[in-house]
Scaffold this motif. Sequence first.
Motif, PDB file in Angstrom:
ATOM      1  N   LEU A   1       0.862  -0.969  -0.686  1.00  0.00           N
ATOM      2  CA  LEU A   1      -0.332  -0.035   0.165  1.00  0.00           C
ATOM      3  C   LEU A   1       0.989   1.181  -0.005  1.00  0.00           C
ATOM      4  O   LEU A   1       0.226   2.388  -0.862  1.00  0.00           O
ATOM      5  CB  LEU A   1      -0.743  -0.086   1.431  1.00  0.00           C
ATOM      6  CG  LEU A   1      -1.778  -1.213   1.270  1.00  0.00           C
ATOM      7  CD1 LEU A   1      -2.878  -0.641   2.009  1.00  0.00           C
ATOM      8  CD2 LEU A   1      -3.273  -0.150   0.013  1.00  0.00           C
ATOM      9  N   ASP A   2       2.159   1.484   0.723  1.00  0.00           N
ATOM     10  CA  ASP A   2       2.889   2.836   0.831  1.00  0.00           C
ATOM     11  C   ASP A   2       3.853   3.222  -0.339  1.00  0.00           C
ATOM     12  O   ASP A   2       3.460   3.885  -1.316  1.00  0.00           O
ATOM     13  CB  ASP A   2       3.947   2.815   1.744  1.00  0.00           C
ATOM     14  CG  ASP A   2       3.748   2.489   3.485  1.00  0.00           C
ATOM     15  OD1 ASP A   2       1.972   2.492   3.436  1.00  0.00           O
ATOM     16  OD2 ASP A   2       4.063   2.278   4.310  1.00  0.00           O
ATOM     17  N   MET A   3       3.542   1.841  -1.406  1.00  0.00           N
ATOM     18  CA  MET A   3       4.484   1.797  -2.378  1.00  0.00           C
ATOM     19  C   MET A   3       3.532   2.212  -3.434  1.00  0.00           C
ATOM     20  O   MET A   3       3.509   3.311  -4.473  1.00  0.00           O
ATOM     21  CB  MET A   3       5.272   0.098  -2.817  1.00  0.00           C
ATOM     22  CG  MET A   3       5.860   0.422  -4.352  1.00  0.00           C
ATOM     23  SD  MET A   3       6.360  -1.433  -4.052  1.00  0.00           S
ATOM     24  CE  MET A   3       5.003  -2.344  -4.920  1.00  0.00           C
ATOM     25  N   LEU A   4       2.189   1.549  -3.524  1.00  0.00           N
ATOM     26  CA  LEU A   4       1.370   2.090  -4.250  1.00  0.00           C
ATOM     27  C   LEU A   4       0.844   3.228  -4.172  1.00  0.00           C
ATOM     28  O   LEU A   4       0.811   4.382  -5.246  1.00  0.00           O
ATOM     29  CB  LEU A   4       0.126   1.571  -4.632  1.00  0.00           C
ATOM     30  CG  LEU A   4       0.202   0.188  -4.763  1.00  0.00           C
ATOM     31  CD1 LEU A   4      -1.029  -0.992  -4.429  1.00  0.00           C
ATOM     32  CD2 LEU A   4       1.307  -0.858  -5.982  1.00  0.00           C
ATOM     33  N   GLY A   5       0.860   4.090  -3.275  1.00  0.00           N
ATOM     34  CA  GLY A   5       0.529   5.329  -2.345  1.00  0.00           C
ATOM     35  C   GLY A   5       1.281   6.690  -3.072  1.00  0.00           C
ATOM     36  O   GLY A   5       0.926   7.674  -3.924  1.00  0.00           O
ATOM     37  N   ALA A   6       2.348   6.002  -3.160  1.00  0.00           N
ATOM     38  CA  ALA A   6       3.536   7.044  -3.220  1.00  0.00           C
ATOM     39  C   ALA A   6       4.090   7.074  -4.834  1.00  0.00           C
ATOM     40  O   ALA A   6       4.446   8.363  -5.138  1.00  0.00           O
ATOM     41  CB  ALA A   6       5.080   6.900  -2.861  1.00  0.00           C
ATOM     42  N   ALA A   7       3.754   6.078  -5.539  1.00  0.00           N
ATOM     43  CA  ALA A   7       4.350   6.422  -6.732  1.00  0.00           C
ATOM     44  C   ALA A   7       3.345   6.839  -7.783  1.00  0.00           C
ATOM     45  O   ALA A   7       2.397   7.842  -7.016  1.00  0.00           O
ATOM     46  CB  ALA A   7       4.037   4.556  -7.679  1.00  0.00           C
ATOM     47  N   GLY A   8       3.482   7.371  -8.995  1.00  0.00           N
ATOM     48  CA  GLY A   8       3.059   8.334  -9.475  1.00  0.00           C
ATOM     49  C   GLY A   8       1.157   7.657 -10.168  1.00  0.00           C
ATOM     50  O   GLY A   8       0.235   8.290  -9.936  1.00  0.00           O
ATOM     51  N   ILE A   9       1.283   6.280 -10.134  1.00  0.00           N
ATOM     52  CA  ILE A   9      -0.092   5.831 -10.183  1.00  0.00           C
ATOM     53  C   ILE A   9       0.262   4.353 -10.158  1.00  0.00           C
ATOM     54  O   ILE A   9       1.499   3.582 -10.153  1.00  0.00           O
ATOM     55  CB  ILE A   9      -0.567   5.307 -11.569  1.00  0.00           C
ATOM     56  CG1 ILE A   9      -2.104   5.216 -11.573  1.00  0.00           C
ATOM     57  CG2 ILE A   9       0.521   4.265 -12.567  1.00  0.00           C
ATOM     58  CD1 ILE A   9      -2.516   5.110 -12.473  1.00  0.00           C
ATOM     59  N   GLY A  10      -1.276   3.724  -8.721  1.00  0.00           N
ATOM     60  CA  GLY A  10      -0.506   2.634  -8.085  1.00  0.00           C
ATOM     61  C   GLY A  10      -1.582   1.678  -8.528  1.00  0.00           C
ATOM     62  O   GLY A  10      -2.940   1.863  -8.568  1.00  0.00           O
ATOM     63  N   VAL A  11      -1.390   0.447  -9.153  1.00  0.00           N
ATOM     64  CA  VAL A  11      -2.030  -0.455  -9.982  1.00  0.00           C
ATOM     65  C   VAL A  11      -2.537  -1.752  -8.722  1.00  0.00           C
ATOM     66  O   VAL A  11      -1.391  -2.449  -9.182  1.00  0.00           O
ATOM     67  CB  VAL A  11      -1.775  -0.691 -11.137  1.00  0.00           C
ATOM     68  CG1 VAL A  11      -2.732  -1.655 -12.059  1.00  0.00           C
ATOM     69  CG2 VAL A  11      -1.572   0.569 -12.055  1.00  0.00           C
ATOM     70  N   ALA A  12      -3.601  -1.679  -8.940  1.00  0.00           N
ATOM     71  CA  ALA A  12      -3.808  -2.939  -7.583  1.00  0.00           C
ATOM     72  C   ALA A  12      -4.339  -4.077  -8.810  1.00  0.00           C
ATOM     73  O   ALA A  12      -4.946  -3.995  -9.568  1.00  0.00           O
ATOM     74  CB  ALA A  12      -5.558  -2.646  -7.040  1.00  0.00           C
ATOM     75  N   PHE A  13      -3.071  -5.037  -8.609  1.00  0.00           N
ATOM     76  CA  PHE A  13      -3.668  -6.081  -9.206  1.00  0.00           C
ATOM     77  C   PHE A  13      -4.293  -7.610  -8.683  1.00  0.00           C
ATOM     78  O   PHE A  13      -3.173  -8.132  -8.049  1.00  0.00           O
ATOM     79  CB  PHE A  13      -1.597  -6.870 -10.468  1.00  0.00           C
ATOM     80  CG  PHE A  13      -1.689  -7.769 -10.845  1.00  0.00           C
ATOM     81  CD1 PHE A  13      -2.305  -7.678 -12.545  1.00  0.00           C
ATOM     82  CD2 PHE A  13      -1.209  -8.670 -10.222  1.00  0.00           C
ATOM     83  CE1 PHE A  13      -2.060  -8.983 -13.278  1.00  0.00           C
ATOM     84  CE2 PHE A  13      -1.298 -10.639 -11.003  1.00  0.00           C
ATOM     85  CZ  PHE A  13      -1.961  -9.887 -13.250  1.00  0.00           C
ATOM     86  N   ASN A  14      -4.928  -7.689  -9.208  1.00  0.00           N
ATOM     87  CA  ASN A  14      -5.396  -9.211  -8.368  1.00  0.00           C
ATOM     88  C   ASN A  14      -5.777  -9.468  -7.287  1.00  0.00           C
ATOM     89  O   ASN A  14      -5.334 -10.303  -6.666  1.00  0.00           O
ATOM     90  CB  ASN A  14      -5.251 -10.262  -9.517  1.00  0.00           C
ATOM     91  CG  ASN A  14      -5.861 -10.850 -10.970  1.00  0.00           C
ATOM     92  OD1 ASN A  14      -6.763 -10.476 -11.106  1.00  0.00           O
ATOM     93  ND2 ASN A  14      -4.341 -11.090 -11.642  1.00  0.00           N
ATOM     94  N   ALA A  15      -5.978  -7.768  -6.599  1.00  0.00           N
ATOM     95  CA  ALA A  15      -5.561  -7.463  -5.144  1.00  0.00           C
ATOM     96  C   ALA A  15      -6.595  -8.141  -4.078  1.00  0.00           C
ATOM     97  O   ALA A  15      -8.193  -7.861  -4.218  1.00  0.00           O
ATOM     98  CB  ALA A  15      -5.402  -6.102  -4.874  1.00  0.00           C
ATOM     99  N   LYS A  16      -6.530  -8.158  -3.005  1.00  0.00           N
ATOM    100  CA  LYS A  16      -7.089  -7.954  -1.838  1.00  0.00           C
ATOM    101  C   LYS A  16      -8.238  -6.555  -1.973  1.00  0.00           C
ATOM    102  O   LYS A  16      -7.750  -5.695  -2.069  1.00  0.00           O
ATOM    103  CB  LYS A  16      -6.419  -8.001  -0.911  1.00  0.00           C
ATOM    104  CG  LYS A  16      -5.847  -8.799  -0.624  1.00  0.00           C
ATOM    105  CD  LYS A  16      -5.837 -10.775  -0.650  1.00  0.00           C
ATOM    106  CE  LYS A  16      -4.911 -11.971  -0.859  1.00  0.00           C
ATOM    107  NZ  LYS A  16      -4.044 -11.354  -2.119  1.00  0.00           N
TER     108      LYS A  16
END
Length: 295
Positions: free
Chosen positions: A255-270
């Motif tokens: 979550l922290d990595m996804l939030g810090a990136a320009g765009i965070g992509v949840a891949f078949n995620a929880k």
Amino acid sequence: MTSNVTAVSYGLNMTPAGLEQLRSVLASHGAELQSESSAGDSRYGVQVLDLALPDAAGLAALRRAVADAATDGFDTALVPSGLRSAARKLLIMDVDSTLIQQEVIELLAAYAGKREEVAAVTEAAMRGELDFAQSLHARVAVLAGLPADVVHSVRKEVKLSEGADQLVAAFKAAGHTVAVVSGGFNQILEPIAGDLGLDYWQANELEIVDGALTGKVLGAVVDRAAKEKYLREWAAAEGIALEHTIAVGDGANDLDMLGAAGIGVAFNAKPAVRAVADAALNMPYLDAVRHIARV
């Protein structure tokens, strides 16, 4: 002040009715359609809509509206045009259940007769119900006494996610940087990173003494804070702005990595990850990320 954004839709069943519903939602939030094009292949469709928003502050609200619309058969990522047009980008991915199809700790635990027990703990950790570092130590402890050769056996069981190699190759061919960061293990990740030609990679190190696993990891655990730290470090080392980074993951420790990136992509995620990520990818083809980033 207007803001340029691209809506990238992708899925296994992109119907005209679904796309028309999407256009309606976009228009109702003030998004003006500038151009539209199609892509994809025999596996999935892609529709790209270039938009102008009345102001940049409206992007978050528009993302919520598009997510709430829940168009059947496809997902839509709203991507700042600056990211899509950037000359250099950084793609950073989780490994277990993202770059690869399996959870390595579960494959290892099977050799100790503990796969189901460990899988239950992994699921809870990925949902964010357990502290990741504590859960990792508990799961690795069941490996104590296993011969180190099980690592080689597990390597043979690991399969890349569908489209993973194409995704990495496309980013590399376009001159971009590709990295992975994992709560898994270097002993498994190292040959994968080498085969794919990754620029950066980091995971945990299983302790091996006298040819056997000790049930411990060496050094600090790669947890959600560490994943964000590596994203920032590697982007800085490459001179790539954070807004030109794309992060992909499936669990709470991403979550922290996804939030810090320009765009965070949840891949078949929880569900907890899909709820807060900028975009969701709910089909098995990881290479769809290249359409999100225009690579």
